[in-house]
Design an enzyme around this catalytic site. Structure first.
Site, PDB file in Angstrom:
ATOM      1  N   ASP A  18      -1.304   1.228 -10.958  1.00 15.43           N
ATOM      2  CA  ASP A  18       0.017   0.623 -11.137  1.00 15.43           C
ATOM      3  C   ASP A  18       0.933   1.627 -11.833  1.00 15.43           C
ATOM      4  O   ASP A  18       0.586   2.145 -12.900  1.00 15.43           O
ATOM      5  CB  ASP A  18      -0.145  -0.644 -11.998  1.00 15.43           C
ATOM      6  N   MET A  19       2.073   1.912 -11.219  1.00 14.03           N
ATOM      7  CA  MET A  19       2.998   2.868 -11.827  1.00 14.03           C
ATOM      8  C   MET A  19       3.571   2.282 -13.115  1.00 14.03           C
ATOM      9  O   MET A  19       3.745   1.072 -13.241  1.00 14.03           O
ATOM     10  CB  MET A  19       4.146   3.199 -10.857  1.00 14.03           C
ATOM     11  N   TYR A  23      10.793   1.995 -11.779  1.00 12.51           N
ATOM     12  CA  TYR A  23      12.176   2.376 -11.448  1.00 12.51           C
ATOM     13  C   TYR A  23      12.747   3.307 -12.520  1.00 12.51           C
ATOM     14  O   TYR A  23      13.544   4.202 -12.225  1.00 12.51           O
ATOM     15  CB  TYR A  23      13.071   1.138 -11.324  1.00 12.51           C
ATOM     16  N   ARG A  60      11.138  -0.359 -24.811  1.00  8.54           N
ATOM     17  CA  ARG A  60      10.301  -1.519 -25.192  1.00  8.54           C
ATOM     18  C   ARG A  60       9.977  -1.473 -26.675  1.00  8.54           C
ATOM     19  O   ARG A  60       9.825  -2.503 -27.337  1.00  8.54           O
ATOM     20  CB  ARG A  60       9.005  -1.554 -24.369  1.00  8.54           C
ATOM     21  N   ASP A 120       5.001  -0.454  -6.117  1.00  5.00           N
ATOM     22  CA  ASP A 120       4.462   0.523  -7.074  1.00  5.00           C
ATOM     23  C   ASP A 120       3.005   0.282  -7.443  1.00  5.00           C
ATOM     24  O   ASP A 120       2.558   0.708  -8.496  1.00  5.00           O
ATOM     25  CB  ASP A 120       5.323   0.546  -8.343  1.00  5.00           C
ATOM     26  N   GLU A 121       2.282  -0.414  -6.621  1.00  9.63           N
ATOM     27  CA  GLU A 121       0.857  -0.594  -6.945  1.00  9.63           C
ATOM     28  C   GLU A 121      -0.025  -0.467  -5.708  1.00  9.63           C
ATOM     29  O   GLU A 121       0.371  -0.823  -4.603  1.00  9.63           O
ATOM     30  CB  GLU A 121       0.588  -1.903  -7.694  1.00  9.63           C
TER      31      GLU A 121
HETATM   32  P1  TTP Z   1       6.329  -3.855 -12.355  1.00 17.22           P
HETATM   33  O1  TTP Z   1       5.137  -3.084 -11.930  1.00 17.22           O
HETATM   34  O2  TTP Z   1       6.173  -5.321 -12.557  1.00 17.22           O
HETATM   35  O3  TTP Z   1       6.866  -3.288 -13.736  1.00 17.22           O
HETATM   36  P2  TTP Z   1       7.201  -1.814 -14.156  1.00 17.22           P
HETATM   37  O4  TTP Z   1       6.574  -0.813 -13.280  1.00 17.22           O
HETATM   38  O5  TTP Z   1       8.680  -1.685 -14.346  1.00 17.22           O
HETATM   39  O6  TTP Z   1       6.592  -1.744 -15.600  1.00 17.22           O
HETATM   40  P3  TTP Z   1       5.065  -1.755 -16.036  1.00 17.22           P
HETATM   41  O7  TTP Z   1       4.812  -0.397 -16.599  1.00 17.22           O
HETATM   42  O8  TTP Z   1       4.972  -2.813 -17.039  1.00 17.22           O
HETATM   43  O9  TTP Z   1       4.220  -2.034 -14.831  1.00 17.22           O
HETATM   44  O10 TTP Z   1       7.494  -3.638 -11.316  1.00 17.22           O
HETATM   45  C1  TTP Z   1       7.640  -2.446 -10.589  1.00 17.22           C
HETATM   46  C2  TTP Z   1       9.106  -2.244 -10.283  1.00 17.22           C
HETATM   47  O11 TTP Z   1       9.578  -3.323  -9.508  1.00 17.22           O
HETATM   48  C3  TTP Z   1       9.939  -2.226 -11.522  1.00 17.22           C
HETATM   49  O12 TTP Z   1      10.027  -0.926 -12.071  1.00 17.22           O
HETATM   50  C4  TTP Z   1      11.240  -2.766 -11.057  1.00 17.22           C
HETATM   51  C5  TTP Z   1      10.921  -3.640  -9.865  1.00 17.22           C
HETATM   52  N1  TTP Z   1      11.021  -5.078 -10.176  1.00 17.22           N
HETATM   53  C6  TTP Z   1      12.146  -5.802  -9.749  1.00 17.22           C
HETATM   54  O13 TTP Z   1      13.024  -5.256  -9.111  1.00 17.22           O
HETATM   55  N2  TTP Z   1      12.237  -7.120 -10.055  1.00 17.22           N
HETATM   56  C7  TTP Z   1      11.280  -7.762 -10.750  1.00 17.22           C
HETATM   57  O14 TTP Z   1      11.401  -8.955 -11.017  1.00 17.22           O
HETATM   58  C8  TTP Z   1      10.119  -7.015 -11.171  1.00 17.22           C
HETATM   59  C9  TTP Z   1       9.030  -7.683 -11.947  1.00 17.22           C
HETATM   60  C10 TTP Z   1      10.039  -5.688 -10.884  1.00 17.22           C
END
Ligand code: TTP
Length: 708
Positions: A18-19, A23, A60, A120-121
């Site tokens: 998981d990235m 963004y 954060r 991103d996963e």
């Molecule tokens: P996530 O993997 O949920 O979160 P993240 O990568 O920003 O942070 P983390 O390190 O905690 O995993 O989401 C991946 C991307 O998807 C995130 O960067 C932005 C986008 N996104 C949205 O556009 N809307 C949303 O509701 C969510 C949860 C994520």
């Protein structure tokens, strides 16, 4: 509904990658001066500073979280950098993020079966790679273990008396007395650490990972230690991991099922499920779900990593909260047009790069009625066969909307135009393309079509679109609606405005692999290959007597909502337009379609050769000019290849045999959905005493395979 799957007794090594704050990382790579600074990405809508959709880890630390708006984030962290998501067509444009995700996938997929699970996963099945490592360079034989691997968190590994954590991890990874499964797990941890370092090196992105014996555990583990860390789940620590895990945190239990477990059974942690027998759970939730719950409580999951680097669907949507709700037909139409344009562009790009087509177009919306006793009624989702081309898609999407609105309002009469408020409002709307499948060339693709197509594909007239399927909104309401497959993780629709994260949500088809290939070869070649399929598949239209490429002219209204129509003409027009843009400077005045025909030197069969020759001849007689003009001029001589299709049944049979095509292979249940002339001919095959109608075009539906 969750699906209980048998877990194989053989050890599997699965990773979930998981990235981190994805963004934000993408934006920080684009603007390196933001690195190390508190940063967040905000949505397009600027109200109160825009909704935060991604928050960097530095921010954060100041208490900034994704539920805030820009203004609140500024209060919590005045120095925060708020980067607005890129915008196109008045809405968020996520292509940069999708492409960045593709870069990562191309690296991760080097080591094993790779399933892109969201933008991103990724899941990886590293079983074979781990086995190979264990056989060739077992961890116990390593003198040096990577620093990144030594930073792994091994669940259940005690760090007694303040001993050196890394030394403990090293010992665990390199145990010679561990059982086979745990040794494989150690190999998995080493491989994942190496992959993560490679991702960092090649993309500048950090990621976190979970390494376990199945997908469920790997996914849980990847979230335990972020950012830029990895967590390993040995069998012995599964119970401890699940014991206190809140049910709602478990995939598939975030919705109604989880709520029911809490309310009906008092199950708050996954471990609490251990108090219920499988029989009891089956009695309460049905056989399948009951077994799934029983397995889940024990960390058992047989779900396979699917080899999937490309999205299962594409979606585009936008929300219109509060006062921004769309209240007129015209405003809905305007936004549907934008969404369709984007979707069509992505589908054409998918087609061009990956040679895949989507079959189904679905519209979802969230709505309200100002005066209604049933104000909780949901706007029904509607689907129809997907036709390529922005204009067609816009028409279809609008028809779907009208059908949905009629049903929603309980009225037969819905204004099709208008700027007046009619007592309803739309707070979110999306369209998605699903049932995406590869097109293979020749007979093979047709066979696939016949066997793989949905029974409901309709050949009804364009203006009488069949609403073939009412796809319900996801249980969690309006937000998850670009995903049609309920087994997929929900797609979050951010509060303010969203281009929906495609299912497996939202990453783009612009696979890096394909991109690389595209860079190596000319983009024209890719297009040509894609067009190859169309050449064959457009044949029926081309041969229909008036045989002319004028059918490619966008201005001509389509006859039927049918696969050949939806694909061939407008797709070619689309592809052509795309390629024309690319080649504008170097290839002025030449049609890409004609270039394609010109460049086909190696016909795969005598028939296609003739076909190509025919078109080449036609090209020779046509003058250079704009797309429509040029294509219109490709008049196909009636006496040529197509003449063959008017032969008698014996000849057809012979040709059929020569192509190694068997009539039994046609799924007869789809015959009614074919154009009438094709139906006649197939029926003639099935009942050989009936001759095919003169002017038969069936041969073009069953073109020879490359091998024949
Ligand atoms: P996530 O993997 O949920 O979160 P993240 O990568 O920003 O942070 P983390 O390190 O905690 O995993 O989401 C991946 C991307 O998807 C995130 O960067 C932005 C986008 N996104 C949205 O556009 N809307 C949303 O509701 C969510 C949860 C994520």
């Amino acid at each position: 509904m969750p699906v209980a799957r048998h877990e194989s007794a053989d050890a599997r090594i699965i990773a979930h990658v998981d990235m981190d704050c994805f963004y934000v990382q993408v934006e920080q790579r684009r603007q390196p001066e933001l690195r190390g600074l508190p940063t967040a990405v905000v949505q397009y809508n600027e109200w109160k500073g825009g909704a935060l959709i991604a928050v960097g880890y530095e921010a954060r630390n100041f208490g900034v979280n994704r539920h805030m708006r820009g203004h609140e984030a500024k209060e919590a962290c005045p120095q925060i950098n708020l980067v607005q998501v890129p915008v196109a067509r008045g809405k968020a444009d996520l292509s940069t993020y999708r492409n960045a995700g593709s870069e990562v996938v191309s690296i991760l997929s080097r080591k094993g079966r790779c399933e892109r699970a969201s933008i991103d996963e990724v899941y990886l099945d590293l079983t074979d790679a781990a086995k190979a490592m264990l056989a060739e360079t077992p961890p116990e034989s390593l003198e040096l273990v990577d620093e990144e691997a030594l930073k792994s968190h091994i669940l259940g590994l005690k760090n007694e008396n303040g001993s050196d954590t890394k030394a403990n991890v090293r010992e665990w990874l390199c145990r010679s007395d561990a059982d086979h499964r745990e040794k494989l797990l150690a190999c998995g941890a080493l491989i994942v650490a190496e992959l993560r370092m490679q991702v960092l090196k090649e993309t500048e992105f950090t990621c976190s990972a979970g390494v376990a014996h199945n997908k469920m555990l790997a996914k849980l583990a990847s979230a335990l230690n972020k950012p830029a860390q990895q967590t390993v789940v040995p069998f012995s620590s599964v119970k401890g991991l699940l014991e206190l895990l809140p049910v709602k945190k478990m995939k598939q239990l975030g919705g109604k099922l989880g709520t029911s477990l809490q309310n009906e059974l008092g199950v708050n942690a996954v471990g609490d499920l251990l108090n219920f027998s499988e029989d009891k759970l089956q009695e309460l939730y049905g056989v399948n779900t009951g077994t799934w719950l029983w397995n889940t409580a024990r960390g058992i999951s047989g779900e396979e990593v699917q080899a999937r680097l490309l999205p299962k669907s594409h979606g585009s949507g936008k929300s219109f909260p509060g006062p921004r709700a769309l209240k007129t037909v015209d405003s809905v139409k305007h936004w549907l047009n934008q969404l369709c344009e984007e979707l069509n562009e992505r589908l054409c790009s998918d087609l061009e790069q990956n040679k895949r087509i989507a079959r189904t177009l679905t519209l979802h919306a969230s709505a309200f009625k100002s005066s209604s006793s049933d104000s909780f009624k949901k706007f029904p989702s509607k689907s129809c066969p997907l036709r390529y081309g922005a204009v067609k898609m816009q028409e279809d999407a609008f028809n779907l909307f009208q059908a949905g609105l009629r049903e929603y309002l309980g009225s037969c009469v819905v204004r099709t135009q208008g700027t007046h408020y009619n007592g309803w409002g739309i707070t979110a709307i999306s369209i998605s393309a699903s049932k995406i499948m590869p097109i293979l060339s020749g007979t093979c693709s047709i066979m696939k079509y016949f066997h793989g197509q949905d029974k409901y594909v309709s050949s009804s007239k364009q203006d009488e679109i069949n609403f073939i399927q009412d796809a319900p909104l996801s249980p969690s309401g309006s937000e998850n609606y670009s995903e049609l497959n309920s087994t997929e993780p929900p797609i979050e629709f951010s509060a303010e405005e969203a281009t929906i994260r495609d299912s497996v949500s939202g990453f783009n088809q612009q696979e890096v692999k394909t991109n690389t290939r595209k860079e190596q070869n000319s983009s024209c070649a890719t297009l040509n290959e894609a067009a190859d399929s169309f050449t064959r598949e457009t044949s029926p239209s081309l041969s229909s007597g008036t045989a002319s490429c004028s059918v490619l002219n966008r201005s001509k209204p389509p006859r039927e909502v049918h696969w050949d129509d939806s694909l061939d003409k407008s797709v070619i027009v689309n592809l052509k337009q795309q390629e024309q843009k690319r080649n504008a400077s170097k290839d002025k005045g030449k049609s890409s379609i004609l270039n394609f025909f010109k460049s086909r030197n190696t016909p795969c069969s005598p028939c296609t050769q003739k076909h190509n020759e025919t078109i080449q001849n036609a090209k020779a007689s046509s003058s250079a000019g704009g797309c429509g003009a040029e294509l219109n001029q490709v008049e196909l001589p009636k006496e040529s290849f197509f003449k063959e299709s008017t032969t008698n049944i014996e000849q057809i049979r012979q040709r059929r045999e020569a192509w190694n095509y068997r009539i039994e292979d046609i799924d007869l249940s789809v015959i009614d959905e074919l154009p009438p002339e094709i139906q006649n001919e197939i029926r003639a095959w099935v009942r050989p005493n009936k001759r095919p109608k003169p002017g038969s075009i069936i041969t073009h539906y069953f073109l020879p395979s490359k091998n024949s």
